[in-house]
Design a protein around this motif. Structure first.
Motif, mmCIF file in Angstrom:
data_model
loop_
_atom_site.group_PDB
_atom_site.id
_atom_site.type_symbol
_atom_site.label_atom_id
_atom_site.label_comp_id
_atom_site.label_asym_id
_atom_site.label_seq_id
_atom_site.Cartn_x
_atom_site.Cartn_y
_atom_site.Cartn_z
ATOM 1 N N PRO A 1 0.801 -1.234 0.000
ATOM 2 C CA PRO A 1 0.000 0.000 0.000
ATOM 3 C C PRO A 1 0.831 1.281 0.000
ATOM 4 C CG PRO A 1 -0.951 -1.594 1.515
ATOM 5 C CD PRO A 1 0.349 -2.172 1.020
ATOM 6 N N GLU A 2 1.912 1.325 0.780
ATOM 7 C CA GLU A 2 2.741 2.527 0.824
ATOM 8 C C GLU A 2 3.414 2.781 -0.521
ATOM 9 O OE1 GLU A 2 3.392 -0.165 3.010
ATOM 10 O OE2 GLU A 2 1.997 0.626 4.499
ATOM 11 N N GLU A 3 3.815 1.693 -1.182
ATOM 12 C CA GLU A 3 4.446 1.821 -2.499
ATOM 13 C C GLU A 3 3.427 2.295 -3.532
ATOM 14 O OE1 GLU A 3 7.733 -1.444 -3.214
ATOM 15 O OE2 GLU A 3 5.994 -2.313 -2.182
ATOM 16 N N LYS A 4 2.194 1.794 -3.448
ATOM 17 C CA LYS A 4 1.140 2.233 -4.371
ATOM 18 C C LYS A 4 0.864 3.721 -4.198
ATOM 19 C CE LYS A 4 -1.350 -2.127 -4.750
ATOM 20 N NZ LYS A 4 -2.610 -2.837 -4.510
ATOM 21 N N GLN A 5 0.861 4.177 -2.946
ATOM 22 C CA GLN A 5 0.655 5.604 -2.676
ATOM 23 C C GLN A 5 1.768 6.425 -3.309
ATOM 24 O OE1 GLN A 5 0.541 5.580 1.587
ATOM 25 N NE2 GLN A 5 -1.683 5.336 1.667
ATOM 26 N N ALA A 6 3.009 5.997 -3.087
ATOM 27 C CA ALA A 6 4.156 6.729 -3.621
ATOM 28 C C ALA A 6 4.143 6.743 -5.152
ATOM 29 C CB ALA A 6 5.461 6.122 -3.104
ATOM 30 N N LEU A 7 3.803 5.599 -5.758
ATOM 31 C CA LEU A 7 3.746 5.526 -7.220
ATOM 32 C C LEU A 7 2.645 6.425 -7.786
ATOM 33 C CD1 LEU A 7 4.236 1.677 -7.704
ATOM 34 C CD2 LEU A 7 5.848 3.477 -8.366
ATOM 35 N N ALA A 8 1.466 6.396 -7.162
ATOM 36 C CA ALA A 8 0.356 7.235 -7.636
ATOM 37 C C ALA A 8 0.692 8.715 -7.480
ATOM 38 C CB ALA A 8 -0.927 6.885 -6.885
ATOM 39 N N LYS A 9 1.313 9.071 -6.367
ATOM 40 C CA LYS A 9 1.684 10.476 -6.142
ATOM 41 C C LYS A 9 2.724 10.934 -7.159
ATOM 42 C CE LYS A 9 3.326 13.806 -2.726
ATOM 43 N NZ LYS A 9 3.896 14.614 -3.777
ATOM 44 N N GLU A 10 3.739 10.099 -7.371
ATOM 45 C CA GLU A 10 4.779 10.466 -8.332
ATOM 46 C C GLU A 10 4.197 10.596 -9.736
ATOM 47 O OE1 GLU A 10 9.159 9.051 -9.986
ATOM 48 O OE2 GLU A 10 8.217 7.896 -8.372
ATOM 49 N N GLU B 1 -6.795 11.757 -12.622
ATOM 50 C CA GLU B 1 -7.168 10.351 -12.431
ATOM 51 C C GLU B 1 -6.209 9.640 -11.474
ATOM 52 O OE1 GLU B 1 -10.107 9.059 -13.279
ATOM 53 O OE2 GLU B 1 -10.456 11.120 -13.916
ATOM 54 N N ARG B 2 -4.932 9.994 -11.521
ATOM 55 C CA ARG B 2 -3.987 9.405 -10.554
ATOM 56 C C ARG B 2 -4.331 9.885 -9.145
ATOM 57 N NH1 ARG B 2 -3.862 7.133 -14.283
ATOM 58 N NH2 ARG B 2 -5.078 5.876 -12.865
ATOM 59 N N LEU B 3 -4.784 11.136 -9.029
ATOM 60 C CA LEU B 3 -5.171 11.663 -7.718
ATOM 61 C C LEU B 3 -6.433 10.981 -7.199
ATOM 62 C CD1 LEU B 3 -4.358 15.448 -8.066
ATOM 63 C CD2 LEU B 3 -3.168 13.763 -6.657
ATOM 64 N N VAL B 4 -7.356 10.633 -8.083
ATOM 65 C CA VAL B 4 -8.533 9.866 -7.662
ATOM 66 C C VAL B 4 -8.065 8.563 -7.012
ATOM 67 C CG1 VAL B 4 -10.540 8.553 -8.473
ATOM 68 C CG2 VAL B 4 -10.128 10.862 -9.342
ATOM 69 N N GLU B 5 -7.129 7.903 -7.666
ATOM 70 C CA GLU B 5 -6.553 6.665 -7.141
ATOM 71 C C GLU B 5 -5.866 6.915 -5.799
ATOM 72 O OE1 GLU B 5 -3.016 3.471 -8.305
ATOM 73 O OE2 GLU B 5 -3.561 5.029 -9.732
ATOM 74 N N LEU B 6 -5.092 7.988 -5.729
ATOM 75 C CA LEU B 6 -4.332 8.303 -4.524
ATOM 76 C C LEU B 6 -5.248 8.626 -3.350
ATOM 77 C CD1 LEU B 6 -1.571 8.651 -3.230
ATOM 78 C CD2 LEU B 6 -1.522 10.987 -4.131
ATOM 79 N N VAL B 7 -6.338 9.327 -3.595
ATOM 80 C CA VAL B 7 -7.288 9.644 -2.518
ATOM 81 C C VAL B 7 -7.855 8.359 -1.929
ATOM 82 C CG1 VAL B 7 -9.559 10.664 -2.063
ATOM 83 C CG2 VAL B 7 -7.850 11.970 -3.285
ATOM 84 N N GLY B 8 -8.132 7.380 -2.773
ATOM 85 C CA GLY B 8 -8.604 6.086 -2.277
ATOM 86 C C GLY B 8 -7.557 5.336 -1.479
#
Length: 129
Positions: free
Chosen positions: A8-17, A33-40
């Motif tokens: 999960p932490e890696e997914k957050q970092a990847l989506a943010k980047e 759209e990446r931010l939609v993913e990141l908010v989730g």
């Protein structure tokens, strides 16, 4: 593809980047759209929600903001935050008649929640009345 196997932490970092890079390149819809993913993935982070709201406003895509709020509401463990997110999503859906049927459903979720404050219940009742 690698993101599906990430923690999960890696997914957050990847989506943010990805959102950061896309925004810098000027691809605001893709960044949004990446931010939609990141908010989730980061439902308790108000700064990310604010950034998504800004991009949704700039790109005239309130539905993207609602998707982010809905994703955050589904992911948070904070019942009070969940109710607040439902209310905000309903208000966005209702504004301009975007999706009043979905808004009604969210207001009903608020009424059914034991975590809703009296003020939140009153808002939902007024909207449904």
């Amino acid at each position: 593809m690698a993101a599906q196997f990430a923690a999960p932490e890696e997914k957050q970092a990847l989506a943010k980047e990805a959102a950061d890079l896309l925004e810098r390149k000027g691809d605001l819809p893709a960044a949004r759209e990446r931010l939609v993913e990141l908010v989730g993935l980061s439902p308790d982070d108000g700064n990310i929600r604010a950034r998504l709201k800004l991009l949704a406003d700039v790109t005239a895509a309130p539905d993207a903001y609602v998707r982010g709020l809905t994703a955050a509401a589904g992911a948070t463990k904070d019942a009070g935050l969940q109710v607040s997110l439902w209310l905000e999503a309903a208000e966005v859906e209702e504004a301009g008649g975007h999706d009043t049927l979905a808004a009604v459903g969210r207001y009903r979720q608020v009424l059914a929640s034991t975590a809703a404050t009296p003020e939140q219940v009153l808002v939902a009742l007024r909207k449904l009345g």
